[in-house]
Design a protein around this motif. Sequence first.
Motif, short mmCIF file in Angstrom:
data_model
loop_
_atom_site.label_atom_id
_atom_site.label_comp_id
_atom_site.label_asym_id
_atom_site.label_seq_id
_atom_site.Cartn_x
_atom_site.Cartn_y
_atom_site.Cartn_z
N GLY A 165 0.70 -1.25 0.18
CA GLY A 165 -0.08 0.07 -0.16
C GLY A 165 0.69 1.24 0.10
O GLY A 165 0.67 2.17 -0.78
N LEU A 166 1.72 1.32 0.90
CA LEU A 166 2.75 2.45 0.90
C LEU A 166 3.64 2.80 -0.48
O LEU A 166 3.85 3.69 -0.89
N THR A 167 4.04 1.45 -0.97
CA THR A 167 4.78 1.61 -2.45
C THR A 167 3.61 2.28 -3.25
O THR A 167 4.02 3.15 -4.03
N VAL A 168 2.51 1.70 -3.52
CA VAL A 168 1.64 2.23 -4.26
C VAL A 168 1.17 3.68 -3.91
O VAL A 168 1.03 4.42 -5.05
N LEU A 169 1.05 3.93 -2.91
CA LEU A 169 0.79 5.40 -2.36
C LEU A 169 1.91 6.30 -2.68
O LEU A 169 1.55 7.40 -3.32
N SER B 7 -8.78 -5.54 -0.49
CA SER B 7 -7.43 -5.71 -0.99
C SER B 7 -7.09 -6.32 -2.03
O SER B 7 -6.40 -6.16 -2.83
N LEU B 8 -7.89 -7.40 -2.22
CA LEU B 8 -8.09 -8.38 -3.47
C LEU B 8 -8.36 -7.51 -4.65
O LEU B 8 -7.68 -7.44 -5.54
N ILE B 9 -9.34 -6.92 -4.50
CA ILE B 9 -10.20 -5.88 -5.51
C ILE B 9 -9.00 -4.87 -6.08
O ILE B 9 -8.90 -4.67 -7.19
N VAL C 185 -4.05 4.89 -1.09
CA VAL C 185 -5.08 5.00 0.01
C VAL C 185 -5.79 3.63 0.24
O VAL C 185 -6.10 3.12 1.31
N LEU C 186 -6.55 3.31 -0.78
CA LEU C 186 -7.12 2.08 -0.89
C LEU C 186 -6.50 0.75 -0.40
O LEU C 186 -7.20 0.05 0.42
N ALA C 187 -5.34 0.56 -1.07
CA ALA C 187 -4.48 -0.63 -0.53
C ALA C 187 -4.03 -0.41 0.75
O ALA C 187 -4.06 -1.68 1.67
N CYS C 188 -3.85 0.86 1.54
CA CYS C 188 -3.46 0.86 2.76
C CYS C 188 -4.79 0.59 3.79
O CYS C 188 -4.71 -0.06 4.55
N LEU C 189 -5.87 0.82 3.29
CA LEU C 189 -7.28 0.75 3.87
C LEU C 189 -7.38 -0.85 4.01
O LEU C 189 -8.02 -1.31 4.88
#
Length: 94
Positions: A10-14, A49-51, A30-34
């Motif tokens: 999530g942080l990498t994508v963020l 997370s999967l979506i 943000v969605l990946a971290c959530l």
Amino acid sequence: MTDIVGYAYGLTVLAGGLVGFIKAGSLFGVLACLGAYQVSNNPRNATLSLIVSIVLLCVMGGRFYRGRKFMPAGLVTILSLIMVLRYAIRLISK
């Protein structure tokens, strides 16, 4: 148990998404971290997370295929594929 791998993803994508957000309003980081937060609280709650991982795999995979540039599209494609497999296995093994 904290989903450290999910947070790292999530942080990498963020981090990469900050530029994407400025350019296109992307909120995938943000969605990946959530999603990692949800998995940390309940390991079986991996749907978000999967979506997010599937969507990023498709979007960035397409960009990587068309552009043949590893950074950032290829890297995010590989990371997303790993996360899709990880979360799918988690959901299947309920």
